[in-house]
Enzyme design. Structure first.
Site, PDB file in Angstrom:
ATOM      1  N   ASP A  15       0.815  -1.212   0.000  1.00  0.00           N
ATOM      2  CA  ASP A  15       0.000   0.000   0.000  1.00  0.00           C
ATOM      3  C   ASP A  15       0.851   1.265   0.000  1.00  0.00           C
ATOM      4  O   ASP A  15       0.628   2.179  -0.801  1.00  0.00           O
ATOM      5  CB  ASP A  15      -0.943   0.008   1.205  1.00  0.00           C
ATOM      6  CG  ASP A  15      -2.049  -1.033   1.086  1.00  0.00           C
ATOM      7  OD1 ASP A  15      -2.117  -1.708   0.035  1.00  0.00           O
ATOM      8  OD2 ASP A  15      -2.830  -1.185   2.033  1.00  0.00           O
ATOM      9  N   ARG A  95       1.590   6.485  17.184  1.00  0.00           N
ATOM     10  CA  ARG A  95       1.329   7.432  16.102  1.00  0.00           C
ATOM     11  C   ARG A  95       1.859   8.834  16.353  1.00  0.00           C
ATOM     12  O   ARG A  95       2.393   9.463  15.439  1.00  0.00           O
ATOM     13  CB  ARG A  95      -0.165   7.482  15.778  1.00  0.00           C
ATOM     14  CG  ARG A  95      -0.770   6.199  15.228  1.00  0.00           C
ATOM     15  CD  ARG A  95       0.179   5.371  14.435  1.00  0.00           C
ATOM     16  NE  ARG A  95      -0.474   4.294  13.682  1.00  0.00           N
ATOM     17  CZ  ARG A  95       0.164   3.228  13.269  1.00  0.00           C
ATOM     18  NH1 ARG A  95       1.445   3.068  13.531  1.00  0.00           N
ATOM     19  NH2 ARG A  95      -0.471   2.296  12.573  1.00  0.00           N
ATOM     20  N   ASP A 124      -6.164   6.173  12.564  1.00  0.00           N
ATOM     21  CA  ASP A 124      -4.792   6.620  12.349  1.00  0.00           C
ATOM     22  C   ASP A 124      -4.704   7.894  11.530  1.00  0.00           C
ATOM     23  O   ASP A 124      -3.817   8.720  11.741  1.00  0.00           O
ATOM     24  CB  ASP A 124      -3.967   5.510  11.686  1.00  0.00           C
ATOM     25  CG  ASP A 124      -3.486   4.472  12.679  1.00  0.00           C
ATOM     26  OD1 ASP A 124      -3.472   4.779  13.889  1.00  0.00           O
ATOM     27  OD2 ASP A 124      -3.102   3.366  12.259  1.00  0.00           O
ATOM     28  N   SER A 176      -5.170  -7.593   8.674  1.00  0.00           N
ATOM     29  CA  SER A 176      -4.058  -6.641   8.669  1.00  0.00           C
ATOM     30  C   SER A 176      -3.446  -6.574  10.062  1.00  0.00           C
ATOM     31  O   SER A 176      -4.137  -6.779  11.067  1.00  0.00           O
ATOM     32  CB  SER A 176      -4.543  -5.250   8.233  1.00  0.00           C
ATOM     33  OG  SER A 176      -5.440  -4.721   9.184  1.00  0.00           O
TER      34      SER A 176
END
Length: 406
Positions: A15, A95, A124, A176
């Site tokens: 991705d 993050r 996110d 994922s």
């Protein structure tokens, strides 16, 4: 004519490799890639090389392991925060550090924008962009998943083939993952059915509790002024200590959770998490706090914990309210010095001992034997005073009932 630069948070996967090329071909940026080493191992350097081979004008791979644990995980742990009662915030807390470094690299490289691979449905995107705006208010943020016209995986793979980006030929796991030193998360694919049990082979950090050792292991964790500093008497750096806790907890199947959580954007999602070391440290901390924190201080801190967790989960790490809460939490944590003993056995983490040099636990006071400063006769007046408002209410209700019966 020189192109504008953009900094991309780059994992090395399909991705973000497609995003790299899309930013070049569709948005006409020179792309600077950044990969954060938060404990992923060799894949960090592999990602840096792949970024350059895919067309990045520069690629950074930064070892952030100690900074991550010392400046983000441990301050969060001082709050004993759990999101919605279960989640130890392993993805959420990574993050703001990644986004902070993205902005720093953008400033160093003279980039006008930052980008990420988060989808338009998740948390996110909020965490990355809120952090970027907090640290550089005029930064441009580009979120390809919200902007491009690709309709599905087939479109992405066609774009990859067109631009010479390798597409994995082996069948990908139908979910994922996101991994760092604190945890691994699993979402999507077959896990989108909240009734479906996670497959046994999915887990990476922990053994199945059924396959864990048949003999319990005892672990001692020492805290000093709010932070864990040693395991079984061995003083370790923050990152090394968390790594050791992961190893110990993982071999006993500790730290698996499966929950349906509420995303900030408004939808529910199912997440499965492995947090062996974090779970071990969470229970050890609570044990030491039970000795060292005043009742009202502990209850007040715990009342603030859900709010703190919500701020971290929703991307407000650099917001003034989180920073203000942190000052209070750090003040409370100064007295958290002591040692907890845990018993690990087949997925269970049980506190079996705790001690502290400045313990508020007074054996003479609590003992069933006579003695100490406590006079049991005083309890009668204490109870009567605390019951006064209820006694008054009961009398009023009784009089009202009598009048209604006339």
């Amino acid at each position: 004519m020189a192109k504008d630069k953009i900094v991309l948070a780059y994992s090395g996967g399909l991705d973000t490799s497609i995003i790299l090329k899309w930013l070049q071909t569709e948005r006409n940026y020179d792309v600077v890639c950044f990969t954060a080493d938060l404990g992923q191992g060799d894949e960090v350097e592999e990602a840096r090389v792949k970024a350059l081979n895919t067309g990045a004008v520069a690629a950074y791979a930064l070892d952030l392991r100690e900074e991550f644990v010392r400046d983000y995980v441990f301050p969060m742990f001082r709050s004993s925060a759990l999101y919605e009662g279960y989640y130890l915030l392993g993805t959420s807390i990574a993050r703001p550090l990644i986004a902070k470094k993205m902005v720093e690299i953008a400033q160093k490289e003279g980039a006008v924008a930052v980008s990420h691979g988060a989808t338009g449905k998740g948390n996110d995107q909020v965490r990355f962009e809120m952090t970027a705006y907090a640290l550089q208010p005029d930064i441009v943020t580009v979120a390809p998943w919200r902007d491009w016209t690709f309709q599905g995986r087939a479109d992405l793979e066609a774009f990859a083939h067109e631009h010479g980006i390798p597409v994995p030929t082996t069948k990908k796991d139908p979910w994922s993952t996101d991994a760092n030193m604190l945890h691994i998360s699993y979402e999507g694919g077959i896990l989108e059915d909240p009734w479906a049990e996670p497959p046994a082979h999915m887990f990476k950090l922990t053994v199945s509790p059924e396959d864990a050792p048949d003999e319990a292991e005892y672990v001692e964790v020492e805290f000093r002024q709010g932070d864990p500093v040693a395991i079984n008497g061995e003083v370790l750096s923050p990152a090394a200590l968390l790594e050791k806790a992961n190893e110990i907890g993982g071999r006993h199947g500790v730290g698996r959770i499966d929950l349906v959580e509420n995303r900030f954007v408004g939808m529910k999602s199912r997440g499965v998490y492995e947090t062996p070391g974090g779970t071990l440290l969470y229970h050890a901390r609570r044990a030491v706090e039970s000795l060292t924190l005043d009742r009202e201080v502990l209850h007040q801190r715990d009342a603030l914990g859900p709010k703190y967790a919500e701020l971290v989960y929703n991307g407000f790490w650099f917001a003034p309210e989180r920073e203000a809460l942190q000052v209070y939490i750090d003040h409370v944590a100064r007295s958290v010095t002591g040692t907890a003993r845990l018993r690990l056995y087949k997925g269970n983490c049980t506190v079996v001992g705790r001690k502290a040099p400045q313990s508020l636990y007074d054996k003479d006071l609590v003992s069933f034997e006579a003695g100490g400063d406590y006079n049991q006769h005083d309890a009668g007046a204490f109870i009567k005073l605390n019951a006064l408002r209820m006694r008054v209410q009961a009398r009023v209700q009784a009089r009202a009932g009598a009048q209604d019966g006339q």
